[in-house]
Each structure stands twice: as structure tokens, then as C-alpha cells.
Enzyme design. Structure first.
Site, PDB file in Angstrom:
ATOM      1  CB  CYS A  95       0.388  36.419  18.511  1.00  8.58           C
ATOM      2  SG  CYS A  95      -1.332  36.655  18.031  1.00  8.58           S
ATOM      3  CE1 TYR A  97      47.150  39.886  12.351  1.00  7.19           C
ATOM      4  CE2 TYR A  97      45.979  39.430  14.393  1.00  7.19           C
ATOM      5  CZ  TYR A  97      46.134  39.246  13.033  1.00  7.19           C
ATOM      6  OH  TYR A  97      45.279  38.425  12.352  1.00  7.19           O
ATOM      7  CG  ASP A 143      39.482  46.709  21.402  1.00  8.68           C
ATOM      8  OD1 ASP A 143      40.238  46.922  22.367  1.00  8.68           O
ATOM      9  OD2 ASP A 143      38.258  46.866  21.447  1.00  8.68           O
ATOM     10  CB  CYS A 187      -1.368  38.501  21.251  1.00 11.60           C
ATOM     11  SG  CYS A 187      -0.874  39.733  20.008  1.00 11.60           S
ATOM     12  CE  LYS A 217      41.712  54.389  21.813  1.00  8.46           C
ATOM     13  NZ  LYS A 217      40.968  54.075  22.991  1.00  8.46           N
ATOM     14  CD  GLU A 250      51.395  50.425  13.280  1.00  7.27           C
ATOM     15  OE1 GLU A 250      51.041  49.638  14.180  1.00  7.27           O
ATOM     16  OE2 GLU A 250      52.447  51.066  13.316  1.00  7.27           O
ATOM     17  CB  CYS A 307      -4.998  40.457  18.654  1.00  6.24           C
ATOM     18  SG  CYS A 307      -4.240  38.818  18.756  1.00  6.24           S
ATOM     19  CE  LYS A 319      45.134  52.273  20.517  1.00  5.06           C
ATOM     20  NZ  LYS A 319      44.613  51.199  21.367  1.00  5.06           N
ATOM     21  CB  CYS A 369      -2.863  39.120  15.423  1.00  3.26           C
ATOM     22  SG  CYS A 369      -1.765  40.245  16.292  1.00  3.26           S
TER      23      CYS A 369
END
Ligand code: IWH
Length: 679
Positions: free
Chosen positions: A428, A225, A119, A410, A316, A115, A413, A117, A434
Site C-alpha cells: 500500500c 542411519y 522420517d 489497499c 508418534k 531411538e 485505506c 524415529k 493508511c
């Protein structure tokens, strides 16, 4: 008689609830369900002495309780041994085989119930004579807390077993969780109300069932579930765990989707791989798979070591969240000038890879997280998505932790940066002056879905710009071999290949060319709409705001970006140069033959894994037949193409009664269109 009507309404509503929440297959419109429910509530208001605990009207959550009562589990809720490598599964099966004194063939044939698993949080539900009498948290496995008031509100937990002749006692064990979509929605609502957001669905589920006030759990998208049984009496059950799970679904429960019977070591290892592949497409978090010796007789022979059974193990997945230290924050400038803070991290193994960078998105996110340099942070890397900083462990903040200062100019630049009031991004303002934006624009121009210049890697573009060899896309096509070879790590062969790739890229499509220009918010789909609508480059570059807004998918914001782009003399100049150096594509009459394409006006969605074609190929083929290809399923979707392991999009399309095609059917469909057999 009201009693009879009440009974009949309850029976109908129980069935509809089961169909809707457990089977995910409603048989009547929601309004009809609501009408029946209102009728039941009205009758129960008139005849309050006829209200029962298990009436479907009682799922909404009643009054808060004063305090939690302790519950002793009549049969302990076990924990599972964990395995983090295949070898540990092999060892586990070896131990089982030894204890059961199995011969080689019997080990190969040994059946397991496998199955995914889930969480979530483990709970136990106690039914007496078919009625839900108690819900309890796992607690320490021996004693839990009474959470009956909360579990009663969970939509897919039956208040009454689906049985004419229910057992005296029936305890169902399983996992309460919150699916991703519901989690995002509840956090979004919390954010709007300035309430606390949850870090992950598991914490949200745990927090929800640990409330005194059941209306909180009722408002949360919790699901249950079932994975096993506790105490039961007055019923004969099958001798296979897998078959017992089937029995549970007959009694009205969901079980972990994807549960299968597998055989031997090979079956277990293959199952782990299979579920790991599916993991990212699931609607909820799983943290591994569980293998249980399927035969109950064998389980009894194997027994327990302290709190864990010898007949089960959890394999796991590599953790998707890990702790690490934030070493520094750098600011990257993107193609459109957007400045993105990037976290430099103490390298950490998470989600199966070593991560040393994670995105911090923008200034708001830094503020929301209240993250500082030197902090211990939680990093999440799920599937193939970019790793991100989820939260800060404030308890571990060192005194030396320093605030992150968002740049006021910036970082590349030194030009001014600007943040619009209604936007989260800081940009910027220098545009293609740039260097960072120039590099990103060139990378985009050459990328696979744009001009598809093979062999023009990021490093080469960066060098070409840094050494001032090129300044715009047209310059790419004036590069010569001598120049290229002068670059670091550029051998003669690669230079030849790159020049050839550049030459080959000149023959392209109108839509790819427009997409390649990198106009803000003009993605592939918009580029295609624009080229189909305007037909020629001249028409498009001269389009007015009104004309642009007329195009499907183009709103005033995008229209303005397009206008701005073509209003720039520099941009027009580059476009002209590109045509001059030989970029060519077929233009068409404006909006011509659009109506006559076989899939005009249709909206398609592609999901799941495809074997025969790439997703990009499917998309381009569909678009060439006039269809739009969207990213999500809605009422407007014409067809969903579902590859293997299709997830929530398939469920949604099924619920909306949308036509679904397999990949084979699609390939056939394309062939028929090409053969001109379309009705
Ligand atoms: C007004 N729903 O919870 C209203 N169709 O059999 C009533 C019910 C529902 C919504 C809105 C979203 C959802 C539908 C059914 C059964 C149970 C249920 C149904």
C-alpha cells in the site's frame, strides 16, 4: 607398484570418507582429499582391470540401469505398532511384562533401547565378506526393489565394512533421509531451473532412491542411519540391541543420534518428552521415537504378531502436516504496507494445536501453489513457526473452486498499491495515512524490543486508532485516564497501569528509540550500528547517503529508507514531539569509545536453550561491550555461545574451529569484563 599404491590410496580415502561423512570430523583439507582421489582415478584409468566395486572412486554413480530387479528379503523388514498417547506406551510395557512374566521390580528395571524415529525411507544393505553387494528398498517388507546402484552413491554408506576380519554375511537396516539444509538447497536449485520441487524431505529421499539413473541419487544430499540388522553370519554379536548399534558404528555406520538406553515406563515417557523438545533443533525430520526391548533374548521370547514385533513400538509425535479446506483468503496490511494474503481455513489440529489461519506469503506464492478458494490444502505447522500452506490436493478440487484475486487497491485505506519489479511484495503506498500501517507502526513502537510499553496490547492500539484518539506515537503520551476508561474492556486499574508503563518507557536507549521508529529494514542490529556511528539524533537525522553507507550493515537500500524516513516532515515532527513529551536517552560522541569497548570488532552467535539469562539479555549485554550479535555461524564468527540442545550451529562452529562457550562460561566471562580483568 601401481597395485600397492592403489591399495594404499583406497585405504586412506576410505578412512577420510568415514571421518568426513560419518564422524563429521575431517582430518585433512578437502583439497588433500581431492588430490588423493584424483591420483586414484588416474591410476584406475591407466589400469582399468584393477578397478573394484568397493573402490572409493566408485561412489559417484555409474550408468543407469534398465529396470528394477525384485529382491526377496531373507529376513522380513518389519513394520512397527504405533502409539499416539502415553497410555499406549504404558499398555505396551504391560503386555511385554505379562508375556515375560516379570514381577513389579523387573518391570521397573526393564531396559529399552530408545531411538529418535527418522522420517525417511527404510532400506536394507547386504555386505558379503565386508563388501557392499546389494541395497534394497523395504517394499512390502518381504519383497523390495534392488537399489544397489543408488545406495552406493550415498556418502555415509561404506562400500566396505570398517573391519580387518569382516563377517561372511551382514545385512544392515536403516533409514535414508535428506537433512533440512540439503533439502532447501536442492529445491532452490530445482526452482532456478524451473524443475519440480519436492513437498518434503521424505518424498525427496524416496524419489531419489527410486531412480534408474544413479547420478541423480549421487547429486542429492542423501544420508543413511542404521537402526538394526537383518541376516548375518560369521560373527558373534552382543545380546543387547543398544550394544549392537554401537557395533554398527564401529563398522562405519551412522546410527540415529540421540539413541539411549532407558529404563521402565518412566524412562520411556521422559525420553519421549526430551526428544520432542529437541525436535525443532534437529537437522532432519523425525516423526516420533521408537522403544525396543533391549535384550535380544527377551525379543525372541516375545516374538511377532503378523508383521510387527511384540517387543517394539513407535511413539508418534502429533502430525505436522494435515489436510483441510481453504475457506477464504484475506489480505492483511503490515507496518511497511506489505500486503500479505492470509488463508482462512477449516480449523484443523496440526503440530499439537488447532490452526485456522495460515500465511500464503505473496502473489507469487499463490501462483506457485496454484491454490484456489474451496481447495483441499496441506497445512504444515512445525515447531513455533507460522503455519503455512504447503500444497494443494488437485484431485480434490471442487468445480466451485474460485481463483484468488490479488487486490489492486489497499484493502484498508483504498489507496493505490504498488509492486516493484524485483520484489515479491505488493505494498500500500499510503504510508501512515493508511490506518492499518498506523496501527502496525504503533504496535511496533510499543513492542518489547522497542519502547517496551507493558500493557499496550494489540486490541487497545486498534481501538485507539479506529476511534481516532491517536494518530501517531507521540499521541500515546498525551492520553489521559478518562480517555482510556472510555475504551471497551478498559478498567480503571488497567488504565492506571498503562499510563504508568507509558511513563516508564520514556527512559530508554538511543538504539531502542531508533528501532522503535520502524524505519524500513532497520532492525535492532542496524539501529544499534546507527546510534553508535552517529552518536546523536541530530547527526543521524542529518546524515547524507554517503555517511549512511559508511555504517556497518548499511547498504544503499537501507540508507535510502533512512533518508526517506527523515526527509518526511511528518516523521521529523513526530520525532520532535516524542522528545518534547519526555522520551529521553543517552547520546554519545560520534563513534567515540567504540574502539575501546572490550568486544569491539567481534561477532558473536548465541544458540540453544539458556537457563540463567534470556537470549535478549545476552544479546544486549554483548552489544553493550561492543560485540555484534549475528544470527548464523560463519568464518567471521568470534565466539559461539551454545546453550543446551544446540544443533547445527554448534556442529558448524566446531567444524570451523570457532571458539565455543557454555552459558556458565559466558556468565563468568561477563563478570570478568565487568571486574575489568580482561587481558
Ligand atoms: C574438492 N570431502 O567428500 C572437494 N576433507 O577428508 C573434495 C572433497 C570434499 C569437498 C570438496 C567438499 C568433501 C572431504 C573429505 C572427505 C570426503 C569428502 C576430507
Amino acid at each position: 607398484m601401481p597395485v600397492d599404491r592403489i591399495k594404499s590410496l583406497r585405504k586412506q580415502l576410505e578412512l577420510l570418507n568415514h571421518q568426513y561423512h560419518v564422524l563429521d570430523a575431517p582430518t585433512v583439507p578437502d583439497r588433500e582429499y581431492d588430490r588423493l582421489m584424483q591420483e586414484l582415478i588416474a591410476l584406475e584409468t591407466d589400469y582399468p582391470n584393477l578397478i573394484t566395486k568397493d573402490s572409493p572412486s566408485q561412489k559417484v554413480g555409474g550408468k543407469p540401469i534398465d529396470s528394477f530387479r525384485q529382491v526377496k528379503h531373507s529376513i522380513a523388514m518389519l513394520s512397527l505398532d504405533n502409539a499416539f498417547e502415553d497410555q499406549q506406551i504404558i499398555d505396551f510395557i504391560g503386555r511385554v511384562a505379562n508375556r515375560l512374566e516379570l514381577n513389579e521390580q523387573q518391570v521397573l528395571d526393564l531396559k529399552f533401547c530408545a531411538e529418535p524415529k527418522l522420517d525417511g525411507v527404510a532400506v536394507s544393505l547386504r555386505y558379503e565378506n565386508g563388501i557392499l553387494m546389494q541395497g534394497a528398498s523395504r517394499g512390502d517388507g518381504i519383497n523390495g526393489e534392488d537399489i544397489t546402484h543408488n545406495v552406493r552413491t550415498i556418502a555415509n554408506i561404506p562400500l566396505k565394512l570398517l573391519s580387518e576380519n569382516p563377517p561372511e554375511v551382514f545385512e544392515v537396516r536403516g533409514e535414508v533421509l535428506i537433512p533440512h539444509r540439503g533439502f532447501e538447497q536442492m529445491n532452490e536449485r530445482a526452482r532456478l531451473k524451473d524443475e519440480k520441487v519436492f513437498v518434503n524431505p521424505r518424498n525427496a529421499a524416496a524419489g531419489s532412491i527410486r531412480q534408474l539413473d544413479p547420478t541423480i541419487a549421487a547429486a542429492r544430499p542423501l544420508r543413511f542411519y542404521a537402526y538394526g540388522l537383518g541376516e548375518f553370519s560369521g560373527i558373534e554379536l552382543p545380546g543387547s540391541h543398544f550394544e549392537r548399534l554401537i557395533k554398527l558404528s564401529e563398522f562405519g555406520f551412522n546410527t540415529s543420534p540421540g539413541t539411549e538406553q532407558v529404563t521402565g515406563v518412566a524412562g520411556c515417557l521422559a525420553y519421549y518428552q526430551l526428544i520432542q523438545q529437541r525436535r525443532d533443533n534437529l537437522e532432519y525430520d523425525i516423526d516420533g521415537v521408537v522403544f525396543k526391548v533391549d535384550e535380544l533374548l527377551k525379543q525372541q521370547q516375545l516374538g511377532f504378531v503378523s508383521r510387527a514385533p511384540r517387543w517394539a513400538i513407535a511413539r508418534k509425535f502429533p502430525a505436522q502436516e494435515e489436510l483441510t479446506t481453504l475457506l477464504d483468503v484475506e489480505f492483511q496490511v503490515g507496518r511497511t504496507g506489505a500486503i500479505t494474503p492470509v488463508a482462512r481455513l477449516e480449523p484443523v489440529f496440526v503440530g499439537g494445536v488447532t490452526v485456522s489461519n495460515a500465511t500464503l506469503h505473496n502473489a507469487d506464492e499463490i501462483e506457485r501453489l496454484d491454490v484456489r478458494i474451496g481447495d483441499t490444502v496441506i497445512i504444515r505447522r512445525a515447531g513455533d513457526v507460522i503455519p503455512k500452506v504447503v500444497s494443494v490436493v488437485l484431485a480434490r478440487r471442487p468445480d466451485s473452486a474460485s481463483k484468488i484475486v490479488f487486490p489492486t487497491e489497499c484493502p484498508v485505506c483504498r489507496s493505490e498499491v504498488h509492486r516493484q519489479i524485483d520484489e515479491a511484495v505488493t505494498r500500500c503506498t499510503a504510508g501512515l495515512y493508511c490506518a492499518a500501517q498506523r496501527v502496525e507502526a504503533l504496535k511496533h513502537f510499543a513492542s518489547r524490543k522497542a519502547m517496551d510499553v507493558d500493557g499496550l496490547g494489540d486490541k487497545i492500539v486498534e481501538q485507539l486508532v479506529a476511534e481516532n484518539i491517536i494518530s501517531n506515537a507521540a499521541d500515546l503520551f498525551t492520553l489521559d485516564k478518562a480517555r482510556l476508561i472510555s475504551l471497551e474492556r478498559m478498567a480503571e486499574k488497567s488504565a492506571d497501569n498503562l499510563l504508568q508503563a507509558l511513563d516508564e518507557s520514556k527512559k530508554t536507549t538511543f538504539a531502542r528509540f531508533i528501532y522503535a521508529l520502524g524505519i524500513r529494514e532497520v532492525g535492532e542490529a542496524t539501529a544499534l550500528s546507527l546510534t553508535q556511528h552517529f552518536g546523536s539524533l541530530a547527526n543521524l537525522t542529518h546524515a547524507t547517503l554517503e555517511e549512511l553507507i559508511d555504517v556497518d550493515d548499511v547498504g544503499p537500500i537501507v540508507a535510502n529508507h533512512i533518508l526517506e524516513f527523515f526527509n518526511s516532515e511528518h516523521n521529523i515532527d513526530v520525532v520532535k514531539q516524542l522528545i518534547q513529551v519526555g522520551i529521553n536517552f543517552v547520546e554519545s560522541e560520534p563513534a567515540a569509545n567504540q574502539q575501546t569497548l572490550p568486544l569491539s570488532g567481534q561477532s558473536w552467535v548465541v544458540t540453544g536453550t539458556l537457563d540463567k539469562m534470556t537470549r535478549q539479555q545476552v544479546k544486549e549485554q554483548l552489544q553493550s561491550f561492543g560485540a555484534k550479535v549475528a544470527g548464523s555461524v560463519s568464518k567471521k564468527t568470534t565466539v559461539l555461545v551454545a546453550g543446551t540442545n544446540a544443533g547445527s550451529k554448534l556442529t558448524k562452529a566446531t567444524n570451523l574451529n570457532i571458539k565455543i562457550m557454555t552459558e556458565d562460561e559466558l556468565v563468568n566471562f561477563f563478570k570478568n569484563i565487568k571486574d575489568g580483568e580482561l587481558e
